[in-house]
Motif scaffolding. Structure first.
Motif, short mmCIF file in Angstrom:
data_model
loop_
_atom_site.label_atom_id
_atom_site.label_comp_id
_atom_site.label_asym_id
_atom_site.label_seq_id
_atom_site.Cartn_x
_atom_site.Cartn_y
_atom_site.Cartn_z
N ASP A 283 0.90 -1.35 0.05
CA ASP A 283 -0.16 0.18 0.09
C ASP A 283 0.78 1.42 -0.09
O ASP A 283 0.32 2.35 -0.22
N ASP A 284 2.19 1.04 0.27
CA ASP A 284 3.13 2.29 0.38
C ASP A 284 3.54 2.78 -1.14
O ASP A 284 4.21 3.93 -1.19
N THR A 285 3.28 1.88 -2.01
CA THR A 285 3.85 2.21 -3.28
C THR A 285 3.51 3.50 -3.94
O THR A 285 4.26 4.24 -4.25
N THR A 286 2.37 4.01 -4.07
CA THR A 286 1.94 5.16 -4.29
C THR A 286 2.82 6.42 -3.79
O THR A 286 3.20 7.43 -4.39
N ALA A 287 2.60 6.20 -2.30
CA ALA A 287 3.28 7.31 -1.48
C ALA A 287 4.99 7.32 -1.95
O ALA A 287 5.49 8.58 -1.90
N LEU A 288 5.48 6.34 -1.83
CA LEU A 288 6.75 6.27 -2.37
C LEU A 288 7.14 6.80 -3.78
O LEU A 288 8.26 7.44 -3.80
N ILE A 289 6.50 6.43 -4.73
CA ILE A 289 6.73 7.13 -6.04
C ILE A 289 6.37 8.63 -5.64
O ILE A 289 7.18 9.27 -6.49
N ALA A 290 5.46 9.03 -5.06
CA ALA A 290 5.47 10.56 -4.77
C ALA A 290 6.57 11.24 -4.08
O ALA A 290 7.17 12.19 -4.54
N PHE B 201 13.55 12.71 -8.73
CA PHE B 201 13.79 11.50 -9.75
C PHE B 201 13.12 11.77 -10.93
O PHE B 201 12.28 12.67 -11.34
N GLU B 202 14.07 11.36 -12.08
CA GLU B 202 13.49 11.60 -13.37
C GLU B 202 12.47 10.51 -13.61
O GLU B 202 12.61 9.19 -12.91
N PRO B 203 11.83 10.69 -14.70
CA PRO B 203 10.69 9.44 -15.17
C PRO B 203 11.13 8.32 -15.27
O PRO B 203 10.54 7.30 -14.69
N HIS B 204 12.45 8.23 -15.90
CA HIS B 204 12.91 6.75 -16.05
C HIS B 204 13.28 6.15 -15.00
O HIS B 204 13.13 4.87 -14.71
N GLU B 205 13.60 6.90 -13.95
CA GLU B 205 14.06 6.45 -12.46
C GLU B 205 13.04 6.07 -11.71
O GLU B 205 12.93 4.91 -11.07
N THR B 206 12.07 6.85 -11.90
CA THR B 206 10.59 6.65 -11.12
C THR B 206 10.08 4.96 -11.48
O THR B 206 9.69 4.23 -11.04
N GLU B 207 9.94 4.91 -13.10
CA GLU B 207 9.69 3.61 -13.74
C GLU B 207 10.30 2.64 -13.34
O GLU B 207 9.84 1.30 -12.78
N GLU B 208 11.80 2.60 -12.99
CA GLU B 208 12.51 1.51 -12.50
C GLU B 208 12.45 1.29 -11.25
O GLU B 208 12.36 0.05 -10.69
N LEU B 209 12.14 2.21 -10.41
CA LEU B 209 11.72 2.09 -8.77
C LEU B 209 10.51 1.30 -8.59
O LEU B 209 10.43 0.29 -7.92
N ALA B 210 9.78 1.76 -9.73
CA ALA B 210 8.20 0.85 -9.39
C ALA B 210 8.54 -0.58 -9.81
O ALA B 210 7.89 -1.45 -9.26
N LEU B 211 9.41 -0.78 -10.77
CA LEU B 211 9.59 -2.10 -11.23
C LEU B 211 10.35 -3.18 -10.29
O LEU B 211 9.90 -4.20 -9.71
N MET B 212 11.19 -2.21 -9.46
CA MET B 212 11.89 -2.91 -8.27
C MET B 212 10.84 -3.15 -6.97
O MET B 212 11.28 -4.34 -6.66
N LEU B 213 10.12 -2.30 -6.80
CA LEU B 213 9.09 -2.72 -5.88
C LEU B 213 8.26 -3.90 -6.33
O LEU B 213 7.85 -4.56 -5.43
#
Length: 153
Positions: A8-15, A22-34
């Motif tokens: 449930d923390d994923t959305t808050a972590l991305i924010a 973070f750049e968009p490509h870094e944010t996308e990579e982080l979402a995949l890692m999560l």
């Protein structure tokens, strides 16, 4: 309160990482890692959050492959509105203590050598880390990677 991350923390972590730049490509990579973390694909990695009526900080560490007790701190971040309150230091100390209690030996951290990252390097030095290596022009032309090391006694 420092705790393990939950799906449930994923959305808050991305924010949070967007707020720190973070750049968009870094944010996308982080979402995949999560997603891999929550799917159990990276079973040894550790994600912690600083939760103060909402996620305000995060730390991510994972073991260095083919070593005994060496870990990498891949991410530590505190929301800009909550920086300079000791939260990053508390997250880092928590990670170090947790790893040391498990019998792990070394924590490595890498960061940019750009002048604009001096505050980051200063944070690690104040936290007892020694500069161990510099890889010239690692990230891109003119941007070195600096590796810090701390023994976990």
């Amino acid at each position: 309160m420092i705790r393990s991350i939950a799906p449930d923390d994923t959305t808050a972590l991305i924010a949070l990482v967007e707020a720190i730049g973070f750049e968009p490509h870094e944010t996308e990579e982080l979402a995949l890692m999560l997603a891999d973390h929550f799917d159990g694909k990276n079973s040894q990695d550790i994600w912690l959050t600083d939760d103060d009526d909402g996620l305000v900080g995060v730390a991510y560490v994972a073991p260095e492959r083919m070593t005994e007790g060496t870990w990498n701190l891949y991410l530590i971040a505190v929301h800009p509105d909550r920086q300079q309150q000791g939260r990053g230091a508390a997250l880092l100390a928590h990670v170090e203590q947790m790893l040391a209690q498990r019998g792990d030996r070394v924590l490595l951290v890498e960061t940019s050598g750009l002048e604009s990252f001096e505050y980051v390097r200063s944070f690690y030095r104040k936290s007892g880390y020694d500069e161990e290596a510099r890889i010239r022009e690692f990230y891109k032309a003119g941007e070195d990677k600096i590796v810090f090391r701390k023994a976990l006694n």
